[in-house]
Design an enzyme around this catalytic site. Structure first.
Site, PDB file in Angstrom:
ATOM      1  N   ASP A  40      -3.650   9.100  -1.793  1.00 24.61           N
ATOM      2  CA  ASP A  40      -2.959   7.920  -1.271  1.00 24.61           C
ATOM      3  C   ASP A  40      -1.471   8.028  -1.634  1.00 24.61           C
ATOM      4  O   ASP A  40      -1.129   8.395  -2.764  1.00 24.61           O
ATOM      5  CB  ASP A  40      -3.569   6.654  -1.880  1.00 24.61           C
ATOM      6  CG  ASP A  40      -3.187   5.391  -1.118  1.00 24.61           C
ATOM      7  OD1 ASP A  40      -4.098   4.723  -0.609  1.00 24.61           O
ATOM      8  OD2 ASP A  40      -1.980   5.071  -1.047  1.00 24.61           O
ATOM      9  N   ILE A  41      -0.595   7.711  -0.668  1.00 26.78           N
ATOM     10  CA  ILE A  41       0.850   7.833  -0.967  1.00 26.78           C
ATOM     11  C   ILE A  41       1.383   6.680  -1.817  1.00 26.78           C
ATOM     12  O   ILE A  41       2.511   6.738  -2.283  1.00 26.78           O
ATOM     13  CB  ILE A  41       1.751   7.946   0.290  1.00 26.78           C
ATOM     14  CG1 ILE A  41       1.413   6.894   1.314  1.00 26.78           C
ATOM     15  CG2 ILE A  41       1.774   9.331   0.858  1.00 26.78           C
ATOM     16  CD1 ILE A  41       2.527   6.718   2.337  1.00 26.78           C
ATOM     17  N   HIS A  95     -12.003   4.028   5.688  1.00 28.87           N
ATOM     18  CA  HIS A  95     -11.712   4.826   4.492  1.00 28.87           C
ATOM     19  C   HIS A  95     -12.264   4.145   3.260  1.00 28.87           C
ATOM     20  O   HIS A  95     -12.349   2.919   3.192  1.00 28.87           O
ATOM     21  CB  HIS A  95     -10.205   5.072   4.326  1.00 28.87           C
ATOM     22  CG  HIS A  95      -9.374   3.828   4.402  1.00 28.87           C
ATOM     23  ND1 HIS A  95      -9.050   3.240   5.611  1.00 28.87           N
ATOM     24  CD2 HIS A  95      -8.812   3.067   3.449  1.00 28.87           C
ATOM     25  CE1 HIS A  95      -8.318   2.166   5.386  1.00 28.87           C
ATOM     26  NE2 HIS A  95      -8.155   2.020   4.083  1.00 28.87           N
ATOM     27  N   HIS A 107     -11.366   3.916  -0.710  1.00 33.46           N
ATOM     28  CA  HIS A 107     -10.435   4.234  -1.791  1.00 33.46           C
ATOM     29  C   HIS A 107     -11.249   4.697  -2.995  1.00 33.46           C
ATOM     30  O   HIS A 107     -12.216   4.033  -3.383  1.00 33.46           O
ATOM     31  CB  HIS A 107      -9.669   2.987  -2.241  1.00 33.46           C
ATOM     32  CG  HIS A 107      -8.774   2.386  -1.207  1.00 33.46           C
ATOM     33  ND1 HIS A 107      -7.411   2.567  -1.226  1.00 33.46           N
ATOM     34  CD2 HIS A 107      -9.035   1.595  -0.127  1.00 33.46           C
ATOM     35  CE1 HIS A 107      -6.867   1.895  -0.215  1.00 33.46           C
ATOM     36  NE2 HIS A 107      -7.825   1.296   0.474  1.00 33.46           N
ATOM     37  N   GLN A 153      -7.385  -4.780   4.820  1.00 31.68           N
ATOM     38  CA  GLN A 153      -7.321  -3.495   5.532  1.00 31.68           C
ATOM     39  C   GLN A 153      -5.993  -3.397   6.280  1.00 31.68           C
ATOM     40  O   GLN A 153      -5.603  -4.337   6.979  1.00 31.68           O
ATOM     41  CB  GLN A 153      -8.487  -3.360   6.532  1.00 31.68           C
ATOM     42  CG  GLN A 153      -8.549  -1.967   7.169  1.00 31.68           C
ATOM     43  CD  GLN A 153      -9.787  -1.761   8.038  1.00 31.68           C
ATOM     44  OE1 GLN A 153     -10.566  -2.694   8.267  1.00 31.68           O
ATOM     45  NE2 GLN A 153      -9.951  -0.536   8.535  1.00 31.68           N
TER      46      GLN A 153
HETATM   47  P1  5GP Z   1      -6.079  -0.186   3.293  1.00 37.19           P
HETATM   48  O1  5GP Z   1      -4.908  -1.091   3.028  1.00 37.19           O
HETATM   49  O2  5GP Z   1      -6.345  -0.097   4.780  1.00 37.19           O
HETATM   50  O3  5GP Z   1      -7.313  -0.507   2.505  1.00 37.19           O
HETATM   51  O4  5GP Z   1      -5.649   1.244   2.780  1.00 37.19           O
HETATM   52  C1  5GP Z   1      -4.727   2.051   3.440  1.00 37.19           C
HETATM   53  C2  5GP Z   1      -4.144   2.998   2.428  1.00 37.19           C
HETATM   54  O5  5GP Z   1      -3.457   4.023   3.117  1.00 37.19           O
HETATM   55  C3  5GP Z   1      -3.120   2.336   1.488  1.00 37.19           C
HETATM   56  O6  5GP Z   1      -3.571   2.435   0.137  1.00 37.19           O
HETATM   57  C4  5GP Z   1      -1.837   3.129   1.736  1.00 37.19           C
HETATM   58  O7  5GP Z   1      -1.114   3.373   0.560  1.00 37.19           O
HETATM   59  C5  5GP Z   1      -2.357   4.410   2.347  1.00 37.19           C
HETATM   60  N1  5GP Z   1      -1.398   5.033   3.239  1.00 37.19           N
HETATM   61  C6  5GP Z   1      -0.628   4.406   4.164  1.00 37.19           C
HETATM   62  N2  5GP Z   1       0.117   5.305   4.836  1.00 37.19           N
HETATM   63  C7  5GP Z   1      -0.213   6.524   4.327  1.00 37.19           C
HETATM   64  C8  5GP Z   1       0.224   7.853   4.641  1.00 37.19           C
HETATM   65  O8  5GP Z   1       1.053   8.106   5.508  1.00 37.19           O
HETATM   66  N3  5GP Z   1      -0.336   8.874   3.905  1.00 37.19           N
HETATM   67  C9  5GP Z   1      -1.259   8.621   2.932  1.00 37.19           C
HETATM   68  N4  5GP Z   1      -1.731   9.690   2.272  1.00 37.19           N
HETATM   69  N5  5GP Z   1      -1.697   7.388   2.621  1.00 37.19           N
HETATM   70  C10 5GP Z   1      -1.181   6.353   3.317  1.00 37.19           C
END
Ligand code: 5GP
Ligand code: ZN
Length: 138
Positions: free
Chosen positions: A31-32, A100, A102, A94
């Site tokens: 994760d970035i 995905h 985590h 989300q």
């Molecule tokens: P969500 O918020 O949908 O549960 O998780 C999305 C995750 O994707 C976040 O933790 C965010 O940091 C990660 N993320 C967003 N953009 C990128 C990217 O360009 N590359 C990577 N490796 N992770 C990303």
């Protein structure tokens, strides 16, 4: 592959990522915006938007990949514990609509906090909600 999907781009290799594991159905990458050191994401290669959309075989494969990473993070990073987190829907946090999980390694001295305050609930309300979820009374 879905148009304009960030994680489809990572799976395809057109968007760079730090990939750490992959198999026929899944890819795992860092994760970035890591919540802790080692925070990674596991995704199915095939696009699905969320937990409601993903097929059983992909869900199984992603879960097994998350377990594999959990073991690796304990061995290699010395993680003291792991949280697996999935957000299904914008209201549930989300932000990327390609399913995905985590995989968040936890350390005794990390700063993460439980996102709710545990307090005893009303037992009648709990029972009434349980009845609705069971489908009692119709
Ligand atoms: P969500 O918020 O949908 O549960 O998780 C999305 C995750 O994707 C976040 O933790 C965010 O940091 C990660 N993320 C967003 N953009 C990128 C990217 O360009 N590359 C990577 N490796 N992770 C990303
Ligand atoms: Zn996608």
């Amino acid at each position: 592959m879905a148009d304009d999907c960030l994680f489809c781009g990572i799976v395809a290799g057109s968007i760079p990522s730090e990939t750490i594991d992959s198999d026929e159905r899944t890819v795992a990458f860092m994760d970035i915006n890591p919540a802790t050191a080692g925070h990674a994401l596991v995704v199915p290669r095939k696009h699905s938007a969320d937990l409601l959309d993903i097929g059983e075989e992909d869900l199984t494969a992603v879960t097994l990949a998350a377990q594999r990473l959990t073991k690796r993070m304990k061995e290699v990073l010395g993680a003291d514990g792991i949280n697996l987190i999935n957000a299904c829907g914008a209201i549930a946090w989300q932000t990327v609509f390609h399913f995905h999980i985590h995989v968040v390694p936890r350390y005794e001295d990390d700063p993460l906090k439980l996102p709710w305050i545990p307090e005893p609930g009303d037992s009648d309300e709990i029972a009434a909600t349980a009845a609705r979820l069971r489908g009692d009374n119709g």
